[in-house]
Design a protein around this motif. Structure first.
Motif, PDB file in Angstrom:
ATOM      1  N   LEU A   1       0.810  -1.211   0.000  1.00  0.00           N
ATOM      2  CA  LEU A   1       0.000   0.000   0.000  1.00  0.00           C
ATOM      3  C   LEU A   1       0.849   1.269   0.000  1.00  0.00           C
ATOM      4  O   LEU A   1       0.342   2.354   0.285  1.00  0.00           O
ATOM      5  CB  LEU A   1      -0.951   0.003   1.208  1.00  0.00           C
ATOM      6  N   ALA A   2       2.124   1.136  -0.318  1.00  0.00           N
ATOM      7  CA  ALA A   2       3.032   2.294  -0.351  1.00  0.00           C
ATOM      8  C   ALA A   2       3.620   2.413  -1.753  1.00  0.00           C
ATOM      9  O   ALA A   2       4.676   1.876  -2.045  1.00  0.00           O
ATOM     10  CB  ALA A   2       4.142   2.141   0.687  1.00  0.00           C
ATOM     11  N   GLY A   3       2.900   3.117  -2.630  1.00  0.00           N
ATOM     12  CA  GLY A   3       3.370   3.257  -3.998  1.00  0.00           C
ATOM     13  C   GLY A   3       3.134   1.999  -4.812  1.00  0.00           C
ATOM     14  O   GLY A   3       2.380   1.102  -4.424  1.00  0.00           O
ATOM     15  N   ASP A   4       3.823   1.927  -5.967  1.00  0.00           N
ATOM     16  CA  ASP A   4       3.587   0.809  -6.886  1.00  0.00           C
ATOM     17  C   ASP A   4       4.746  -0.178  -6.967  1.00  0.00           C
ATOM     18  O   ASP A   4       4.686  -1.136  -7.735  1.00  0.00           O
ATOM     19  CB  ASP A   4       3.278   1.333  -8.290  1.00  0.00           C
ATOM     20  N   ALA A   5       5.791   0.012  -6.163  1.00  0.00           N
ATOM     21  CA  ALA A   5       6.942  -0.891  -6.239  1.00  0.00           C
ATOM     22  C   ALA A   5       6.571  -2.302  -5.788  1.00  0.00           C
ATOM     23  O   ALA A   5       7.075  -3.285  -6.330  1.00  0.00           O
ATOM     24  CB  ALA A   5       8.101  -0.352  -5.398  1.00  0.00           C
ATOM     25  N   GLY A   6       5.690  -2.407  -4.788  1.00  0.00           N
ATOM     26  CA  GLY A   6       5.267  -3.734  -4.345  1.00  0.00           C
ATOM     27  C   GLY A   6       4.559  -4.499  -5.440  1.00  0.00           C
ATOM     28  O   GLY A   6       4.824  -5.686  -5.667  1.00  0.00           O
ATOM     29  N   LEU A   7       3.666  -3.823  -6.148  1.00  0.00           N
ATOM     30  CA  LEU A   7       2.977  -4.459  -7.266  1.00  0.00           C
ATOM     31  C   LEU A   7       3.966  -4.858  -8.355  1.00  0.00           C
ATOM     32  O   LEU A   7       3.842  -5.929  -8.964  1.00  0.00           O
ATOM     33  CB  LEU A   7       1.922  -3.512  -7.840  1.00  0.00           C
ATOM     34  N   ALA A   8       4.948  -3.997  -8.598  1.00  0.00           N
ATOM     35  CA  ALA A   8       5.933  -4.279  -9.640  1.00  0.00           C
ATOM     36  C   ALA A   8       6.767  -5.509  -9.312  1.00  0.00           C
ATOM     37  O   ALA A   8       7.232  -6.215 -10.219  1.00  0.00           O
ATOM     38  CB  ALA A   8       6.845  -3.067  -9.838  1.00  0.00           C
ATOM     39  N   ALA A   9       6.951  -5.792  -8.024  1.00  0.00           N
ATOM     40  CA  ALA A   9       7.789  -6.924  -7.615  1.00  0.00           C
ATOM     41  C   ALA A   9       7.054  -8.254  -7.617  1.00  0.00           C
ATOM     42  O   ALA A   9       7.683  -9.318  -7.628  1.00  0.00           O
ATOM     43  CB  ALA A   9       8.363  -6.666  -6.223  1.00  0.00           C
ATOM     44  N   LEU A  10       5.733  -8.227  -7.602  1.00  0.00           N
ATOM     45  CA  LEU A  10       4.963  -9.463  -7.476  1.00  0.00           C
ATOM     46  C   LEU A  10       5.301 -10.521  -8.533  1.00  0.00           C
ATOM     47  O   LEU A  10       5.394 -11.710  -8.203  1.00  0.00           O
ATOM     48  CB  LEU A  10       3.470  -9.163  -7.510  1.00  0.00           C
ATOM     49  N   PRO A  11       5.486 -10.156  -9.819  1.00  0.00           N
ATOM     50  CA  PRO A  11       5.769 -11.199 -10.812  1.00  0.00           C
ATOM     51  C   PRO A  11       7.084 -11.948 -10.588  1.00  0.00           C
ATOM     52  O   PRO A  11       7.300 -13.003 -11.186  1.00  0.00           O
ATOM     53  CB  PRO A  11       5.816 -10.414 -12.132  1.00  0.00           C
ATOM     54  N   LEU A  12       7.956 -11.422  -9.727  1.00  0.00           N
ATOM     55  CA  LEU A  12       9.246 -12.066  -9.497  1.00  0.00           C
ATOM     56  C   LEU A  12       9.152 -13.249  -8.536  1.00  0.00           C
ATOM     57  O   LEU A  12      10.093 -14.021  -8.412  1.00  0.00           O
ATOM     58  CB  LEU A  12      10.254 -11.047  -8.962  1.00  0.00           C
ATOM     59  N   CYS A  13       8.024 -13.371  -7.834  1.00  0.00           N
ATOM     60  CA  CYS A  13       7.862 -14.511  -6.933  1.00  0.00           C
ATOM     61  C   CYS A  13       6.737 -15.403  -7.440  1.00  0.00           C
ATOM     62  O   CYS A  13       6.003 -15.046  -8.347  1.00  0.00           O
ATOM     63  CB  CYS A  13       7.596 -14.032  -5.502  1.00  0.00           C
ATOM     64  N   GLN A  14       6.624 -16.573  -6.847  1.00  0.00           N
ATOM     65  CA  GLN A  14       5.606 -17.534  -7.265  1.00  0.00           C
ATOM     66  C   GLN A  14       4.417 -17.569  -6.321  1.00  0.00           C
ATOM     67  O   GLN A  14       3.326 -17.975  -6.711  1.00  0.00           O
ATOM     68  CB  GLN A  14       6.234 -18.932  -7.374  1.00  0.00           C
ATOM     69  N   THR A  15       4.634 -17.159  -5.097  1.00  0.00           N
ATOM     70  CA  THR A  15       3.571 -17.086  -4.097  1.00  0.00           C
ATOM     71  C   THR A  15       3.989 -16.052  -3.066  1.00  0.00           C
ATOM     72  O   THR A  15       5.171 -15.675  -2.999  1.00  0.00           O
ATOM     73  CB  THR A  15       3.340 -18.461  -3.438  1.00  0.00           C
ATOM     74  N   VAL A  16       3.032 -15.583  -2.263  1.00  0.00           N
ATOM     75  CA  VAL A  16       3.304 -14.461  -1.364  1.00  0.00           C
ATOM     76  C   VAL A  16       2.749 -14.748   0.030  1.00  0.00           C
ATOM     77  O   VAL A  16       1.607 -15.199   0.181  1.00  0.00           O
ATOM     78  CB  VAL A  16       2.680 -13.157  -1.901  1.00  0.00           C
ATOM     79  N   LEU A  17       3.580 -14.467   1.028  1.00  0.00           N
ATOM     80  CA  LEU A  17       3.168 -14.488   2.427  1.00  0.00           C
ATOM     81  C   LEU A  17       2.985 -13.039   2.872  1.00  0.00           C
ATOM     82  O   LEU A  17       3.889 -12.218   2.701  1.00  0.00           O
ATOM     83  CB  LEU A  17       4.230 -15.186   3.275  1.00  0.00           C
ATOM     84  N   LEU A  18       1.833 -12.729   3.443  1.00  0.00           N
ATOM     85  CA  LEU A  18       1.551 -11.379   3.904  1.00  0.00           C
ATOM     86  C   LEU A  18       1.803 -11.306   5.404  1.00  0.00           C
ATOM     87  O   LEU A  18       1.135 -11.979   6.193  1.00  0.00           O
ATOM     88  CB  LEU A  18       0.096 -11.005   3.586  1.00  0.00           C
ATOM     89  N   ALA A  19       2.804 -10.499   5.800  1.00  0.00           N
ATOM     90  CA  ALA A  19       3.133 -10.329   7.214  1.00  0.00           C
ATOM     91  C   ALA A  19       2.301  -9.184   7.786  1.00  0.00           C
ATOM     92  O   ALA A  19       2.190  -8.116   7.181  1.00  0.00           O
ATOM     93  CB  ALA A  19       4.621 -10.033   7.381  1.00  0.00           C
ATOM     94  N   ILE A  20       1.734  -9.407   8.960  1.00  0.00           N
ATOM     95  CA  ILE A  20       0.818  -8.457   9.568  1.00  0.00           C
ATOM     96  C   ILE A  20       1.455  -7.829  10.801  1.00  0.00           C
ATOM     97  O   ILE A  20       1.995  -8.528  11.664  1.00  0.00           O
ATOM     98  CB  ILE A  20      -0.495  -9.152   9.975  1.00  0.00           C
ATOM     99  N   ASP A  21       1.387  -6.504  10.880  1.00  0.00           N
ATOM    100  CA  ASP A  21       1.772  -5.783  12.085  1.00  0.00           C
ATOM    101  C   ASP A  21       0.496  -5.615  12.917  1.00  0.00           C
ATOM    102  O   ASP A  21      -0.389  -4.832  12.558  1.00  0.00           O
ATOM    103  CB  ASP A  21       2.365  -4.423  11.720  1.00  0.00           C
ATOM    104  N   GLY A  22       0.409  -6.355  14.010  1.00  0.00           N
ATOM    105  CA  GLY A  22      -0.814  -6.368  14.804  1.00  0.00           C
ATOM    106  C   GLY A  22      -1.162  -5.032  15.435  1.00  0.00           C
ATOM    107  O   GLY A  22      -2.311  -4.808  15.816  1.00  0.00           O
ATOM    108  N   ARG A  23      -0.181  -4.134  15.563  1.00  0.00           N
ATOM    109  CA  ARG A  23      -0.460  -2.847  16.192  1.00  0.00           C
ATOM    110  C   ARG A  23      -0.843  -1.771  15.186  1.00  0.00           C
ATOM    111  O   ARG A  23      -1.382  -0.735  15.579  1.00  0.00           O
ATOM    112  CB  ARG A  23       0.775  -2.381  16.966  1.00  0.00           C
ATOM    113  N   ALA A  24      -0.557  -1.988  13.908  1.00  0.00           N
ATOM    114  CA  ALA A  24      -0.758  -0.916  12.934  1.00  0.00           C
ATOM    115  C   ALA A  24      -1.721  -1.273  11.813  1.00  0.00           C
ATOM    116  O   ALA A  24      -2.458  -0.412  11.326  1.00  0.00           O
ATOM    117  CB  ALA A  24       0.597  -0.505  12.331  1.00  0.00           C
TER     118      ALA A  24
END
Length: 233
Positions: free
Chosen positions: A181-204
């Motif tokens: 959710l911070a710009g488009d670099a995260g979206l741009a990186a997605l094709p480089l991996c095969q699956t994604v783990l989403l890490a959650i900050d429980g306080r934020a």
């Protein structure tokens, strides 16, 4: 066949040997967050995560796991990526490559107490490789922060990344991705991996944040799962 195999192994061994060692930090504030043999209780938690998710990735023949988070200021994803890589590298006869694709921030190096590589004008992306252990390598990229998304989308960069992985031949590659959710670099990186783990900050992180991340990731790659990072560290 034997000769070809021997040459391949020699190339692989040389690639690992040429990388300098980067010692894990000794400062208490940094050391407390690192899950290794000096922090066995924390290490056990990441070993459990490793065992849970890698069974699923092996069944799908996935070897490139992306780890991301919602917001760029959090430490959930870089610490999860680092500690999961350390956990996997503790398994016998396994080699792991951790790549920090958050070019603008380089938070994995920051958590190791190391300075990020400095971009050099006119040189484009410059790769840096260091070994954290004999079987865990960390790759980082020096490039202007404003060019991060454009670089990650570049076919030349993607080909270079795959060539480097081919030469190192890790058993598993963990890619720390920029925040979704911070710009488009995260979206741009997605094709480089095969699956994604989403890490959650429980306080934020909020429920709307997580739903937005799941939508963005799910449009490109399967979501391996959600991991609630220990926000107290």
């Amino acid at each position: 066949m034997d000769g070809a195999g021997s040459g391949y192994q020699n190339e692989r061994t040389q690639g690992w040997a040429e990388m300098p060692m980067l010692a894990l930090p000794q400062k208490a504030a940094l050391r407390a967050a690192i899950a290794d043999d000096k922090n066995p209780e924390r290490a056990e938690g990441y070993d459990l995560l490793r065992t849970r998710i890698l069974a699923g990735t092996a069944a799908q023949d996935w070897t490139r796991i992306g780890i991301t988070q919602a917001k760029g200021s959090a430490l959930a994803a870089p610490l999860t990526a680092l500690n999961l890589a350390l956990s996997e590298a503790r398994r016998p006869a396994r080699r792991v490559v951790l790549i920090d694709l958050d070019i603008a921030r380089q938070p994995v190096l920051a958590r190791l107490g190391a300075a990020p590589p400095t971009p050099r004008p006119g040189r484009g992306a410059v790769w840096h490789g260091q070994r954290l252990t004999d079987r865990l390598a960390l790759l980082t990229i020096a490039a202007p922060a404003v060019e991060a998304a454009t670089l990650l989308l570049s076919e030349a960069f993607q080909a270079d990344l795959m060539q480097r992985l081919a030469s190192l031949a890790p058993d598993i590659t963990i890619l720390h991705l920029p925040a979704m959710l911070a710009g488009d670099a995260g979206l741009a990186a997605l094709p480089l991996c095969q699956t994604v783990l989403l890490a959650i900050d429980g306080r934020a992180d909020t429920a709307p944040d997580l739903r937005a991340c799941e939508r963005r990731i799910g449009e490109t790659r399967p979501i391996l799962g959600l991991f609630l990072h220990d926000a107290e560290v």
